[in-house]
Design an enzyme around this catalytic site. Sequence first.
Site, mmCIF file in Angstrom:
data_model
loop_
_atom_site.group_PDB
_atom_site.id
_atom_site.type_symbol
_atom_site.label_atom_id
_atom_site.label_comp_id
_atom_site.label_asym_id
_atom_site.label_seq_id
_atom_site.Cartn_x
_atom_site.Cartn_y
_atom_site.Cartn_z
ATOM 1 N N GLN A 96 0.848 -1.192 0.000
ATOM 2 C CA GLN A 96 0.000 0.000 0.000
ATOM 3 C C GLN A 96 0.885 1.245 0.000
ATOM 4 O OE1 GLN A 96 -2.386 1.586 3.327
ATOM 5 N NE2 GLN A 96 -4.155 1.560 1.951
ATOM 6 N N TYR A 188 -6.243 10.696 3.510
ATOM 7 C CA TYR A 188 -4.875 11.012 3.094
ATOM 8 C C TYR A 188 -4.888 11.771 1.756
ATOM 9 C CZ TYR A 188 -3.972 8.119 7.097
ATOM 10 O OH TYR A 188 -3.970 7.637 8.386
ATOM 11 N N ARG A 235 -7.495 1.987 -2.891
ATOM 12 C CA ARG A 235 -8.422 1.926 -1.762
ATOM 13 C C ARG A 235 -9.205 3.230 -1.677
ATOM 14 N NH1 ARG A 235 -7.967 0.134 4.573
ATOM 15 N NH2 ARG A 235 -9.561 -1.427 4.221
ATOM 16 N N GLY A 324 -9.327 -7.084 9.095
ATOM 17 C CA GLY A 324 -8.201 -6.326 9.630
ATOM 18 C C GLY A 324 -7.793 -6.777 11.013
ATOM 19 N N ARG A 325 -8.484 -6.245 12.032
ATOM 20 C CA ARG A 325 -8.098 -6.553 13.412
ATOM 21 C C ARG A 325 -8.062 -8.055 13.701
ATOM 22 N NH1 ARG A 325 -11.945 -1.692 15.109
ATOM 23 N NH2 ARG A 325 -12.791 -2.410 13.117
#
Length: 367
Positions: A96, A188, A235, A324-325
């Site tokens: 990424q 971002y 993304r 994810g987590r």
Amino acid sequence: MLFDNYLLNALPLANRIVMPPMTRSRAGAGDVATDMMADYYAQRASAGLIISEGTQISQQGQGYAWTPGMYSEVQIAGWKKVTDAVHQAGGKIFAQLWHVGRVSHTVLQPNGAAPVSSSAIQADGVKVFVDVEGRGPENGVGAMIQHDMPRALRTDEIPDIVNDYAQAARNAIAAGFDGIELHGANGYLINQFIDSQANLRDDQYGGSLHNRLRFMTEVVTAVSAAIGKERVGIRLAPLTTLMGSRDDTPEATYLAAASVLNALGIAYIHIAEADWEDAPVMPAAFKEALRIIFHGTLIYSGKYTKARAEEALAKGWADLIGFGRPFIANPDLPYRLQHDLPLNMPVKEQFFGGGKAGYIDYPPAQK
Ligand SMILES: Cc1cc2nc3c(=O)[nH]c(=O)nc-3n(C[C@H](O)[C@H](O)[C@H](O)COP(=O)(O)O)c2cc1C
């Protein structure tokens, strides 16, 4: 379906389970990936596809302490160890690439300069994590401080940043990655150009929706030319409002973005439905529209369970699902999901910075 093979263009994936990008702030001096990071990713190589943590395309693109870079020879060499370890373990891995834009602070910027953005609007929400004492991640001496006020990029500076993305993409391939994911989500830089409330420009990069999509379009075009469009994903986070990136008409904006990306023919769009607690419900009609507009692979991440993932695949609006987590705490997540085994719980306090604890010491299930 979750455990079926999948062909991401020419790249065969062992299953439909993705480890989505997760910053862990454990890079070494020079923002270089370490042997410990190689262990961490290799432990998780049973994912169909791993996407690395956010990796800055330049020092200007850095927003947090101890995040790895993709712009120097030593950084490429560091990543090579990671990609070799993942490939040896049978996995596939994309990098990424991010430029955080205004989600930064002068202490992280070259020569203590102000961070840059589409417009001079300060990021809100979460604060930046910096290494105030310069002691490195193992010592865990970091601090949370407020983002600095950014300055708006001049029009003539933008081509250099687009080139930085293209060079970082070439570097990622040189480092052995199977492809790259542009970070166009979570507030971002690319997101700071797309969202109407973050972009107040009046040049060709702002104003109309077409203009707000121009930076993304140029970056995608440049990285596709550099490494091949079949190795490029992006993304996007249409509905989350992380770091203050908000759009007035997200469905119109992101369906238009999907249409541009479809014409550019990239491999995938990865929708971030949640970033931690910020998880607005994404209407099914929106997902169905994305499916009709974009003909490549669609990945969704955000609070998925095995049941929700199977449902998303069965309904046909997703091809791959990110966990994810759960992947932080369960290196063998696909095995556990397949056999309905209990999951370890992730320890939040060990997400960012630190050493092995909470990173490479989560136990696999007994086989
Ligand atoms: C510790 C941590 C770091 C993250 N870092 C990134 C990142 O670098 N890039 C990114 O796009 N998303 C990042 N995310 C968001 C995740 O990719 C994912 O979208 C989010 O965790 C929701 O999925 P989950 O509910 O399965 O955890 C991060 C999430 C966590 C928990």
